[in-house]
Design a protein around this motif. Structure first.
Motif, PDB file in Angstrom:
ATOM      1  N   MET A  70      31.862 -14.463  21.902  1.00  0.00           N
ATOM      2  CA  MET A  70      32.830 -15.563  21.919  1.00  0.00           C
ATOM      3  C   MET A  70      33.098 -16.014  23.356  1.00  0.00           C
ATOM      4  SD  MET A  70      36.715 -15.695  20.361  1.00  0.00           S
ATOM      5  CE  MET A  70      37.502 -14.804  21.720  1.00  0.00           C
ATOM      6  N   TYR A  71      33.226 -15.061  24.263  1.00  0.00           N
ATOM      7  CA  TYR A  71      33.494 -15.393  25.660  1.00  0.00           C
ATOM      8  C   TYR A  71      32.341 -16.197  26.264  1.00  0.00           C
ATOM      9  CZ  TYR A  71      34.910 -14.862  30.525  1.00  0.00           C
ATOM     10  OH  TYR A  71      35.287 -15.115  31.824  1.00  0.00           O
ATOM     11  N   GLU A  72      31.118 -15.771  25.991  1.00  0.00           N
ATOM     12  CA  GLU A  72      29.958 -16.491  26.530  1.00  0.00           C
ATOM     13  C   GLU A  72      29.792 -17.868  25.904  1.00  0.00           C
ATOM     14  OE1 GLU A  72      26.294 -14.501  28.013  1.00  0.00           O
ATOM     15  OE2 GLU A  72      26.799 -13.022  26.472  1.00  0.00           O
ATOM     16  N   TYR A  73      30.086 -17.980  24.623  1.00  0.00           N
ATOM     17  CA  TYR A  73      29.829 -19.229  23.893  1.00  0.00           C
ATOM     18  C   TYR A  73      30.930 -20.280  24.037  1.00  0.00           C
ATOM     19  CZ  TYR A  73      25.642 -17.652  21.317  1.00  0.00           C
ATOM     20  OH  TYR A  73      24.376 -17.261  20.961  1.00  0.00           O
ATOM     21  N   SER A  74      32.200 -19.831  24.114  1.00  0.00           N
ATOM     22  CA  SER A  74      33.280 -20.822  24.049  1.00  0.00           C
ATOM     23  C   SER A  74      34.353 -20.685  25.119  1.00  0.00           C
ATOM     24  CB  SER A  74      33.955 -20.766  22.668  1.00  0.00           C
ATOM     25  OG  SER A  74      33.120 -21.341  21.688  1.00  0.00           O
ATOM     26  N   VAL A  75      34.207 -19.726  26.045  1.00  0.00           N
ATOM     27  CA  VAL A  75      35.210 -19.562  27.097  1.00  0.00           C
ATOM     28  C   VAL A  75      34.620 -19.832  28.480  1.00  0.00           C
ATOM     29  CG1 VAL A  75      36.819 -17.975  28.206  1.00  0.00           C
ATOM     30  CG2 VAL A  75      36.532 -17.917  25.720  1.00  0.00           C
ATOM     31  N   LYS A  77      32.265 -21.370  30.862  1.00  0.00           N
ATOM     32  CA  LYS A  77      31.318 -22.479  30.964  1.00  0.00           C
ATOM     33  C   LYS A  77      30.167 -22.181  31.911  1.00  0.00           C
ATOM     34  CE  LYS A  77      34.707 -26.043  29.810  1.00  0.00           C
ATOM     35  NZ  LYS A  77      35.382 -27.301  30.215  1.00  0.00           N
ATOM     36  N   GLU A  78      30.299 -21.117  32.703  1.00  0.00           N
ATOM     37  CA  GLU A  78      29.243 -20.748  33.642  1.00  0.00           C
ATOM     38  C   GLU A  78      28.413 -19.568  33.142  1.00  0.00           C
ATOM     39  OE1 GLU A  78      28.900 -22.748  36.190  1.00  0.00           O
ATOM     40  OE2 GLU A  78      30.702 -23.817  35.520  1.00  0.00           O
ATOM     41  N   SER A  79      28.555 -19.204  31.887  1.00  0.00           N
ATOM     42  CA  SER A  79      27.886 -18.004  31.363  1.00  0.00           C
ATOM     43  C   SER A  79      26.376 -18.163  31.213  1.00  0.00           C
ATOM     44  CB  SER A  79      28.475 -17.636  30.004  1.00  0.00           C
ATOM     45  OG  SER A  79      28.101 -18.586  29.012  1.00  0.00           O
ATOM     46  N   GLY A  80      25.917 -19.395  31.132  1.00  0.00           N
ATOM     47  CA  GLY A  80      24.506 -19.626  30.855  1.00  0.00           C
ATOM     48  C   GLY A  80      24.210 -19.683  29.367  1.00  0.00           C
ATOM     49  N   GLN A  81      25.182 -19.267  28.528  1.00  0.00           N
ATOM     50  CA  GLN A  81      25.043 -19.310  27.075  1.00  0.00           C
ATOM     51  C   GLN A  81      26.131 -20.181  26.433  1.00  0.00           C
ATOM     52  OE1 GLN A  81      22.451 -17.624  25.538  1.00  0.00           O
ATOM     53  NE2 GLN A  81      21.771 -17.040  27.585  1.00  0.00           N
ATOM     54  N   ALA A  84      30.328 -24.674  23.326  1.00  0.00           N
ATOM     55  CA  ALA A  84      31.355 -25.704  23.183  1.00  0.00           C
ATOM     56  C   ALA A  84      32.725 -25.049  23.183  1.00  0.00           C
ATOM     57  CB  ALA A  84      31.144 -26.480  21.881  1.00  0.00           C
ATOM     58  N   PRO A  85      33.795 -25.826  23.451  1.00  0.00           N
ATOM     59  CA  PRO A  85      35.156 -25.268  23.370  1.00  0.00           C
ATOM     60  C   PRO A  85      35.491 -24.883  21.931  1.00  0.00           C
ATOM     61  CG  PRO A  85      35.130 -27.414  24.468  1.00  0.00           C
ATOM     62  CD  PRO A  85      33.798 -27.241  23.840  1.00  0.00           C
ATOM     63  N   PHE A  86      36.595 -24.186  21.769  1.00  0.00           N
ATOM     64  CA  PHE A  86      37.056 -23.834  20.435  1.00  0.00           C
ATOM     65  C   PHE A  86      37.274 -25.092  19.596  1.00  0.00           C
ATOM     66  CE2 PHE A  86      38.420 -20.085  22.874  1.00  0.00           C
ATOM     67  CZ  PHE A  86      37.814 -19.089  22.115  1.00  0.00           C
ATOM     68  N   ASN A  87      36.950 -24.968  18.317  1.00  0.00           N
ATOM     69  CA  ASN A  87      37.148 -26.022  17.318  1.00  0.00           C
ATOM     70  C   ASN A  87      36.261 -27.246  17.528  1.00  0.00           C
ATOM     71  OD1 ASN A  87      39.085 -24.312  16.233  1.00  0.00           O
ATOM     72  ND2 ASN A  87      40.789 -25.347  17.241  1.00  0.00           N
ATOM     73  N   GLN A  88      35.189 -27.064  18.304  1.00  0.00           N
ATOM     74  CA  GLN A  88      34.175 -28.111  18.454  1.00  0.00           C
ATOM     75  C   GLN A  88      32.808 -27.520  18.147  1.00  0.00           C
ATOM     76  OE1 GLN A  88      34.232 -30.512  22.029  1.00  0.00           O
ATOM     77  NE2 GLN A  88      36.462 -30.344  22.231  1.00  0.00           N
ATOM     78  N   ILE A  89      32.064 -28.174  17.272  1.00  0.00           N
ATOM     79  CA  ILE A  89      30.765 -27.659  16.860  1.00  0.00           C
ATOM     80  C   ILE A  89      29.695 -27.998  17.887  1.00  0.00           C
ATOM     81  CG2 ILE A  89      30.099 -29.703  15.530  1.00  0.00           C
ATOM     82  CD1 ILE A  89      28.940 -27.753  13.428  1.00  0.00           C
ATOM     83  N   HIS A  90      28.767 -27.089  18.063  1.00  0.00           N
ATOM     84  CA  HIS A  90      27.620 -27.315  18.943  1.00  0.00           C
ATOM     85  C   HIS A  90      26.357 -27.197  18.102  1.00  0.00           C
ATOM     86  CE1 HIS A  90      25.006 -27.112  22.492  1.00  0.00           C
ATOM     87  NE2 HIS A  90      24.390 -26.108  21.883  1.00  0.00           N
ATOM     88  N   TYR A  98      13.256 -16.709  23.797  1.00  0.00           N
ATOM     89  CA  TYR A  98      13.551 -15.546  24.636  1.00  0.00           C
ATOM     90  C   TYR A  98      14.661 -15.820  25.645  1.00  0.00           C
ATOM     91  CZ  TYR A  98      10.961 -17.897  28.359  1.00  0.00           C
ATOM     92  OH  TYR A  98      10.539 -18.796  29.310  1.00  0.00           O
ATOM     93  N   GLU A  99      14.985 -17.092  25.870  1.00  0.00           N
ATOM     94  CA  GLU A  99      16.031 -17.437  26.826  1.00  0.00           C
ATOM     95  C   GLU A  99      17.432 -17.281  26.249  1.00  0.00           C
ATOM     96  OE1 GLU A  99      14.551 -21.385  27.830  1.00  0.00           O
ATOM     97  OE2 GLU A  99      14.033 -20.621  29.816  1.00  0.00           O
ATOM     98  N   ASP A 100      17.518 -17.068  24.935  1.00  0.00           N
ATOM     99  CA  ASP A 100      18.818 -16.883  24.289  1.00  0.00           C
ATOM    100  C   ASP A 100      19.115 -15.393  24.219  1.00  0.00           C
ATOM    101  OD1 ASP A 100      19.577 -19.719  23.241  1.00  0.00           O
ATOM    102  OD2 ASP A 100      17.463 -19.464  22.706  1.00  0.00           O
ATOM    103  N   THR A 101      20.085 -14.954  24.982  1.00  0.00           N
ATOM    104  CA  THR A 101      20.296 -13.513  25.168  1.00  0.00           C
ATOM    105  C   THR A 101      21.690 -13.023  24.783  1.00  0.00           C
ATOM    106  OG1 THR A 101      20.961 -13.864  27.477  1.00  0.00           O
ATOM    107  CG2 THR A 101      18.613 -13.472  27.043  1.00  0.00           C
ATOM    108  N   ALA A 102      22.578 -13.895  24.330  1.00  0.00           N
ATOM    109  CA  ALA A 102      23.950 -13.475  24.044  1.00  0.00           C
ATOM    110  C   ALA A 102      24.035 -12.604  22.793  1.00  0.00           C
ATOM    111  CB  ALA A 102      24.861 -14.684  23.893  1.00  0.00           C
ATOM    112  N   VAL A 103      23.155 -12.858  21.825  1.00  0.00           N
ATOM    113  CA  VAL A 103      23.185 -12.166  20.544  1.00  0.00           C
ATOM    114  C   VAL A 103      21.875 -11.426  20.339  1.00  0.00           C
ATOM    115  CG1 VAL A 103      23.397 -12.438  18.033  1.00  0.00           C
ATOM    116  CG2 VAL A 103      24.726 -13.904  19.563  1.00  0.00           C
TER     117      VAL A 103
END
Length: 489
Positions: A70-75, A77-81, A84-90, A98-103
């Motif tokens: 959650m922190y990487e995806y929606s909190v 903005k510099e995480s690289g992953q 979008a902000p909360f309550n906004q769909i991406h 292979y570049e997607d590493t958060a999950v």
């Protein structure tokens, strides 16, 4: 200040006694009075702290893993992953690479749409568009406890359009007109994972069209009413893989603020509170002595070993594949925190068995560990013995250590059923997949699943597995079994 100190000591002494199994109220009161007189804070014993830390780590692992995503995806903005902000769909107009590493163990079958909900102020209305009947899609609701508390999509609600309401743990109200169903999250923050089937690379514009129809709005906007007062902003603590190693229980303490305890959580929550973690705690975790903190680290180590052992032992091993079911709602887990932790390690945000099955493999048909740095392998599906599904299936390759997709020369991360028309079948109608780090040659490359230069990890995904024979269900006892991986050279 002294009164608050004495109160903490009194409560903590009673909790400490409760943890040792003393259920005599008079004894607890007597010890509490002793603590008052001594005016000191006595934490649970070293042995108790170690046991609580071990149990608490198993309980909290999925919760902390979820917070990190959650922190990487929606909190951050510099995480690289960041998505979008909360309550906004991406919407992702691509599949994961292979570049997607958060999950860990992300799928590369279905372009994702990703949404994180903040349900503190008011419920959120999710809308789905009409989707052609032969295209699989699902909308999975997964809260901060990693409970899958609801679905929309082909299997659960059909491919027709509709409006659905997601509410937080403290919401009470009537179902508004026009809402087809209400889904209850057990936490104030919740993930929504949209999976939309992609038939082939040329099909992406059609997927984008479906994604553009996914709607998100507050209930007040849906009802055309004034919005409620804004909720306070939160200072979310930064998290990364290194910080988790030393601050695991700090993150768990933070996450539990937004997760009221369910009936089956009260016992573990009380134990955690006794060492300064979570709502209802009697002192700060940092107030523990050095000896107690060392006991916490030992407990975490033992818990990590326990979770890894659970991952290896989950389900049944059939032809080298682990066949299991490990994802579901609160009732599914029913307080089995070790199962929940193992499920998160296998692949957090996995689907319920009715939605998808995930046989996993690290060994060949003979039980020998796979190593594609030394050997090549094959996986052959006999004619008319493909995985029995109502949607589609895939075999995805991951690095065995990180459980992430691997970089490869043909940018292929999986082989799935929509690819079969372009693959070469054997003379008897069977289909062989070549699992190796180097190309098997131009004549076989259509059937090549690139592997890492080291131990691989494979997952066979079966979307909407058939329930009638032949079927992989019930897990481990179904009439259909995945074929074993065979060492070629």
């Amino acid at each position: 200040m002294m009164k608050r100190h004495l109160y903490r000591a009194s409560v903590l002494a009673a909790l400490a006694l409760a943890l040792t199994g003393c259920d005599k109220k008079s004894d607890a009161i007597s010890e509490a009075k002793k603590a008052d007189n001594a005016a000191v804070i006595d934490a649970p014993s070293i042995e108790q702290v170690k046991a609580i830390a071990e149990e608490g780590f198993v309980y909290g692992l999925p919760i902390v893993m979820n917070y990190a995503v959650m922190y990487e995806y929606s909190v951050d903005k510099e995480s690289g992953q960041y998505k979008a902000p909360f309550n906004q769909i991406h919407n992702e107009a691509r599949v994961f690479t292979y570049e997607d590493t958060a999950v860990v163990t992300p799928n590369s079958d279905t372009p994702y749409s990703i949404l994180w909900l903040d349900l503190r102020a008011e419920p959120i209305v999710l809308s789905v568009p009409p989707v052609e009947k032969d295209r699989y899609f699902s909308v999975m609701l997964c809260d901060g406890n990693t409970f899958n508390y609801g679905y929309m999509g082909s299997r659960s609600t059909g491919n027709e359009p509709g409006d659905y309401l997601v509410v937080g743990p403290n919401w009470k109200g009537e179902t508004p007109a026009g809402i087809k169903k209400v889904f209850h999250s057990s936490t104030e923050f919740s993930a929504v994972a949209y999976r939309t089937q992609l038939f082939n690379p040329q099909d992406m514009p059609n997927v984008v069209k479906v994604q553009s129809g996914y709607g998100v709005q507050p209930l007040s906007a849906f009802l055309k009413q004034p919005a409620p007062p804004a909720v306070p902003q939160i200072d979310f603590p930064k998290i990364d893989k290194e910080m988790v190693k030393t601050g695991f229980f700090d993150y768990l303490d933070f996450a539990l603020r937004f997760a009221p305890a369910g009936p089956e959580e009260k016992e573990i929550r009380a134990k955690l509170a006794s060492i300064g973690i979570g709502p209802g705690k009697t002192f700060d975790f940092k107030d523990l002595s050095k000896e107690h903190k060392a006991a916490v680290l030992l407990g975490m180590k033992d818990a990590t070993d326990k979770v890894e052992k659970a991952v290896e032992g989950i389900g049944k091993t059939i032809n080298g594949w682990g066949v299991y079911t490990a994802f579901g709602d609160r009732a599914f887990f029913n307080g089995d925190w070790l199962l929940r932790a193992a499920a998160a390690k296998i692949g957090i945000y996995g689907n319920d068995a009715e939605e998808a099955m995930y046989p996993k493999c690290r060994q060949d048909a003979d039980g020998e560990a796979l190593d594609t740095s030394k050997h090549s392998y094959t996986l052959t599906f006999a004619k008319d013995q493909f995985p029995p599904v109502n949607a589609f299936w895939s075999v995805t390759m991951y690095d065995g250590k990180s459980q992430l997709l691997i970089k490869n020369p043909i940018n292929r991360y999986l082989i799935n059923s929509p690819m079969i028309p372009n693959m070469k079948k054997n003379d008897d109608g069977s289909l062989t997949i070549y699992i190796q780090k180097d190309s098997p040659g131009p004549d076989k490359e259509a059937n090549w699943l690139p592997a890492p230069d080291g131990p691989p990890y494979l997952i066979l995904r079966m979307y909407r597995p058939k329930t009638e024979a032949p079927s992989i269900l019930p897990a481990g006892d179904g009439s259909w079994q995945p074929p074993g991986i065979v060492k070629a050279i």
